[in-house]
Design an enzyme around this catalytic site. Structure first.
Site, short mmCIF file in Angstrom:
data_model
loop_
_atom_site.label_atom_id
_atom_site.label_comp_id
_atom_site.label_asym_id
_atom_site.label_seq_id
_atom_site.Cartn_x
_atom_site.Cartn_y
_atom_site.Cartn_z
N SER A 70 0.75 -1.12 -0.07
CA SER A 70 0.09 0.06 -0.08
C SER A 70 0.44 1.35 -0.04
O SER A 70 0.42 1.73 0.24
CB SER A 70 -1.05 0.28 0.59
OG SER A 70 -2.12 -0.50 0.89
N HIS A 320 4.32 5.51 5.06
CA HIS A 320 3.10 4.27 4.72
C HIS A 320 3.76 3.61 5.45
O HIS A 320 5.13 3.13 5.40
CB HIS A 320 2.77 4.74 3.01
CG HIS A 320 1.30 4.60 2.84
ND1 HIS A 320 0.61 3.49 2.97
CD2 HIS A 320 0.12 5.34 2.75
CE1 HIS A 320 -0.22 3.32 2.75
NE2 HIS A 320 -0.31 4.69 2.90
N GLY A 326 2.31 -11.41 2.36
CA GLY A 326 3.48 -13.00 3.22
C GLY A 326 4.83 -11.26 3.48
O GLY A 326 5.74 -11.63 3.17
#
Length: 480
Positions: A70, A320, A326
């Site tokens: 992300s 962030h 994983g």
């Protein structure tokens, strides 16, 4: 504004420390392989240790690619702000001005949602949707078309709720206004202008490099011999679906290239070759608070346009994190000091691992503790009476998971997270975890892992005195 000390450690000292300590830290925290890097004094230093893939034994090196998950959202936000710079987009115009086909279940909300709402996770519709719409260049367009029945959780612009789907809508906005697929725009507008040689928007580009594989616990009964440390196995897939690329499903790179991107935001939008990639005004706008975030311990205090935001003793910090199957990535930047630290991992106790690196490196850089102290339970064995527990108890639901809060006969509180759909197949179910009160609107893990105790925040008591939402970075509404 906080005092901003001059960085103390130089690049050479940090390079030596990382090279000396990273192997021991990955062993301590059960991390198969990792990269860590620092931007200081305009220079990027990095190191790597461990194994990229436990099935093949390939060694982790500084030129290997890890998924950044992300953190990709900050890249997407940067692409959006380039549109603002060129006068192609107004952040406060409804998205439908540019994407007339944008639809969710609540048509009034769809008509009101803006790019600013999407960038700051205030759109309010359910966002953990990972629909596979194929591998073609039209996958983002097809994904956005699947949102028509997506439920609205709250009025746009009224609160924070982390929203992956919202960033795919932003990716489609980029596609329409650039008349090109998202990955091509990402490459032509950021990867190439920044001179990044080890950044791949998807698996077809990644395969040309040494690439990390994610690792997940082997499952029930697979604990290792050393203190119950879970046995890790390679994840059953390399990446999530391509349609979620703008939210973070496929972008991979080495830590040095991620720090080069961070340097763009430190240097007010100017690339290393002196070319301007983003306006200084847009860099500043991305770092301005748009919404407060309920306290959960592992997220920022507030959110800007793409960035998480925190005030620290060394100055404002933007950051962030990213997670795929994983793999976990972490980025912390203090623009006023011109410093950034990043850690990329492929399994294990990644939060404690990254936190130990951040704490040490920031202290070397600033001479002081920078990150806020991690929350801990005052009494891990606390029990509560029925009246105290009542506002929290119940089931909170979204499409991908249910979170169930219960109280046993002894007065102990428990939280159980049940993944649903495709995510349930990617990792084994976890047992309920003991939680204790953290505040009037919070519960905290009693045991935690590696010194990390997640806080569950609750908001909006209804007429019955029970909370309406639990926050796990997402706002999950009460279903019963």
């Amino acid at each position: 504004m906080a005092n901003t000390p001059t960085p103390q450690a130089d690049a050479a000292e940090l390079r030596d420390w990382l090279a000396a300590e990273l192997p021991a830290l990955i062993e301590k925290h059960g991390v198969p392989g990792a990269q860590a890097g620092v931007l200081v004094g305009g220079e990027i230093v990095d190191t790597a240790a461990g194994i990229l893939h436990l099935g093949t034994g390939v060694e982790a090196t500084t030129d290997a690619l890890f998924q950044i998950g992300s953190i990709t959202k900050v890249w997407t936000a940067t692409l959006v702000m380039q549109l603002v710079d060129e006068g192609l987009l107004d952040l406060d115009e409804p998205v439908r001005t540019y994407l007339p086909e944008f639809a969710i279940a609540d048509d009034a909300a769809a008509s009101a949602i803006t790019a600013r709402h999407l960038l700051s996770h205030q759109a309010g519709f359910e966002g953990d949707l990972f629909t596979d719409t194929g591998r073609g260049d039209d996958c983002v367009e097809k994904y956005v078309a699947t949102l028509a029945d997506t439920p609205q959780l709250f009025t746009p612009g009224t609160r924070f709720s982390y929203n992956n789907a919202g960033y795919v809508v932003l990716g489609r906005l980029v596609e329409v206004l650039r008349d090109a697929p998202y990955e091509r725009v990402l490459t032509e507008r950021l990867i190439q202008p920044l001179g990044l040689t080890h950044a791949a928007p998807g698996p077809y580009e990644a395969i040309m490099h040494r690439v990390a594989q994610g690792h997940v616990p082997a499952g029930e009964g697979a604990d290792g011999a050393a203190g119950g440390t879970p046995t890790l196995v390679p994840a059953p897939l390399w990446a999530l679906v391509r349609s979620n690329g703008p939210a973070g499903s496929t972008l991979a790179m080495r830590v040095a290239d991620l720090l080069a991107f961070a340097k763009l935001h430190v240097d007010r939008g100017v690339a290393a070759d002196g070319s301007r990639v983003l306006s200084a005004d847009s860099v500043s706008a991305m770092q301005q608070k748009q919404v407060d975030v309920p306290f959960m311990g592992l997220l920022g205090e507030a959110w800007g346009l793409g960035w998480e935001l925190d005030e620290t003793p060394a100055g404002p910090m933007v950051s962030h994190d990213g997670s795929t199957v994983g793999q976990n990535a972490f980025l912390r930047v203090i623009p006023e000091l011109g410093i950034a630290v990043s850690v990329l991992t492929n399994g294990g106790d990644v939060y404690a691992f990254s936190r130990e690196i951040f704490d040490t490196v920031f202290e070397k850089l600033t001479g002081a503790a920078v990150l806020a102290a991690l929350p801990t339970p005052a009494d891990p064995a606390a029990v509560v009476d029925e009246a105290t527990a009542a506002p929290f108890l119940g089931t909170y639901s979204a499409s991908v998971m249910d979170v169930i809060v219960t109280r046993d006969d002894d007065g102990a509180l428990w939280v159980e997270s049940k993944l649903k759909g495709d995510f349930a197949d990617l990792q084994p179910p976890e047992p309920p975890e003991r939680v204790v009160p953290y505040s009037e609107r919070g519960l905290i893990q009693a045991e935690g892992q590696g010194g990390i105790h997640i806080v569950y925040a609750f908001v909006d008591e209804g007429d019955d005195g029970r909370h309406s939402f639990i926050f796990t970075s997402r706002a999950l509404p009460r279903s019963r």
